[in-house]
Scaffold this motif. Sequence first.
Motif, PDB file in Angstrom:
ATOM      1  N   UNK A 165       0.826  -1.205   0.000  1.00  0.00           N
ATOM      2  CA  UNK A 165       0.000   0.000   0.000  1.00  0.00           C
ATOM      3  C   UNK A 165       0.858   1.251   0.000  1.00  0.00           C
ATOM      4  N   UNK A 166       1.925   1.199   0.800  1.00  0.00           N
ATOM      5  CA  UNK A 166       2.787   2.365   0.932  1.00  0.00           C
ATOM      6  C   UNK A 166       3.524   2.653  -0.390  1.00  0.00           C
ATOM      7  N   UNK A 167       4.016   1.576  -1.006  1.00  0.00           N
ATOM      8  CA  UNK A 167       4.710   1.754  -2.280  1.00  0.00           C
ATOM      9  C   UNK A 167       3.744   2.268  -3.355  1.00  0.00           C
ATOM     10  N   UNK A 168       2.535   1.737  -3.302  1.00  0.00           N
ATOM     11  CA  UNK A 168       1.546   2.132  -4.305  1.00  0.00           C
ATOM     12  C   UNK A 168       1.266   3.635  -4.212  1.00  0.00           C
ATOM     13  N   UNK A 169       1.287   4.145  -2.990  1.00  0.00           N
ATOM     14  CA  UNK A 169       1.025   5.567  -2.819  1.00  0.00           C
ATOM     15  C   UNK A 169       2.114   6.401  -3.500  1.00  0.00           C
ATOM     16  N   UNK A 213       8.743  -7.372  -2.593  1.00  0.00           N
ATOM     17  CA  UNK A 213       9.221  -8.759  -2.607  1.00  0.00           C
ATOM     18  C   UNK A 213       8.239  -9.600  -1.817  1.00  0.00           C
ATOM     19  N   UNK A 214       7.536 -10.462  -2.526  1.00  0.00           N
ATOM     20  CA  UNK A 214       6.581 -11.315  -1.821  1.00  0.00           C
ATOM     21  C   UNK A 214       6.904 -12.776  -2.106  1.00  0.00           C
ATOM     22  N   UNK A 215       8.119 -12.998  -2.640  1.00  0.00           N
ATOM     23  CA  UNK A 215       8.559 -14.357  -2.934  1.00  0.00           C
ATOM     24  C   UNK A 215       9.156 -14.953  -1.654  1.00  0.00           C
ATOM     25  N   UNK A 221      10.070  -5.460   1.119  1.00  0.00           N
ATOM     26  CA  UNK A 221       9.553  -6.753   1.553  1.00  0.00           C
ATOM     27  C   UNK A 221       8.103  -6.633   2.004  1.00  0.00           C
ATOM     28  N   UNK A 222       7.322  -7.655   1.727  1.00  0.00           N
ATOM     29  CA  UNK A 222       5.906  -7.649   2.092  1.00  0.00           C
ATOM     30  C   UNK A 222       5.810  -7.836   3.606  1.00  0.00           C
ATOM     31  N   UNK A 223       5.357  -6.828   4.349  1.00  0.00           N
ATOM     32  CA  UNK A 223       5.493  -6.810   5.808  1.00  0.00           C
ATOM     33  C   UNK A 223       4.894  -8.023   6.530  1.00  0.00           C
TER      34      UNK A 223
END
Length: 482
Positions: free
Chosen positions: A390-394, A419-421, A466-468
């Motif tokens: 969400x933060x990156x999307x903003x 990164x969600x791998x 990284x995906x929190x």
Amino acid sequence: MTVFEVVIGIEVHAQLKTNTKLFCGCSTQFGDRPNTNVCPVCLGMPGALPVLNRRAVEYAIMAGLALDCDVRHTSVFSRKNYFYPDLPKGYQISQYDQPICLGGHLDIRVDGVKKRIGITRIHMEEDAGKLIHQGSDTIAGATHSHVDLNRACTPLIEIVSEPDIRTAQEARLYVEALRQRLVYLGICDGNMDEGSLRADINVSLRPVGTEPFGTRTETKNVNSFRSIERAIHSEIARQTQLLTAGERIVQQTRQYDEATQTTRVLRDKEESHDYRYFPEPDLYPLVLTTQWIDTIRAMLPELPEAKARRYRDAGLSEFEIDVVLTEPETSQYLDQCIAAGAVPKDAAKWVVGDLNSVLKETKQSFKESKITPAGLVQLLGLIQSGKLSGKMAKEVLEKCVQTGQLPDAVVAASGATQISDTGELVAVVDRILDANLDVVEKVKSGKTNSADFLMGQVMKETQGRAKPDLVRRLILECIARR
Ligand code: ADP
Ligand code: MG
Ligand code: ZN
């Protein structure tokens, strides 16, 4: 002490968004040089004959249909005679005992509860010119006054409400709802600063529990929502004081003064016989065919109420619905996102929140937004697939609004996706754990708060990509395995 009930009825004058005036071909453009949009008809030259603007009639019919009125097959224009320097003919062409629309209503929501406000009638009329007083705000104190007749003969509809309104809040909600509806119909620009929408507010008091209405005052030309509320509050206070002191209310026309936030008397209220109304001899009665009315009915756009219902069904909150419906272009934007495949709730969250504020910051409207609905849908897709947090999307959104690039292009250029791998992240997590064995021990001994530190390290290592929620899970899993 007597407790009073407030009774309010409102007359709204709305300027119709036609290119030309009601009875001549002059332009209705706002802000042009004084007395440049005039001709013998709107200057009131003897012998000049009015010709009714068809588009204005169409707009009046639309207003009537959208307010559930009875659109009359025959209505009549009348002369309303009075003398004032902004009215060169010495009379205003208006409608009197046979207006274009009768009966109708508008529903408002007061603290979540629906309330129906009756509409008595809608009539068509021409506006007067504009006086610019020198040396004072009012004609009384002026040394001299200028007359600008550009606005003379501009088409208006006057929408008269039943005395169904009981509070200043309801009055405001009513005018807001009315404005919204006219703007949605595309028949009024709703611009209150420029006088495109003005409210005359009738207020009276009666002892609670009694039937007959008290004597009213009419406060003229209130032109902002805030002034509507304030004018009513001040008029209620004034009338309460007089009645409590045993005095009578005089039926008056009053004027609201924003500087003192009070109303002051303008003149004693005129009666309709003072105007010597008679049918306008230079115009035929206005006859509308059923066919024409039906054609217009078929062309009406989706109204705010129907839109609100649709959004409510799609799970939007009342707050979101309110924001989206404020301006037609905002809901148009949302609808285009939905048409392009967005989940309504997801799109609304951005339209109401971050997109709304970023557009405001960059002084863009939804209509000219550099990120198109298709662009926003692309952004939603990137979040959905886990490529952006969400933060990156903003941040991507801000870039798009500044540059007009599509989200895909912004992401490709920066290379920064989330990164969600799992495999990729486990490697990072293990590295961080190895470097912080003391912290790992703390977490193992039950101080789970210390995991926040490790989390911070992973985020730092991945530059926030990284995906929190995934990182948190992996940290706990890796520690448990050690
Ligand atoms: P006028 O042209 O004299 O102002 P209208 O019939 O055009 O008269 O408008 C009257 C307005 O005043 C309507 O909105 C009506 O609901 C409202 N009204 C009438 N009587 C009262 C009253 N006693 N108290 C408050 N509002 C009233
Ligand atoms: Mg009136
Ligand atoms: Zn003209």
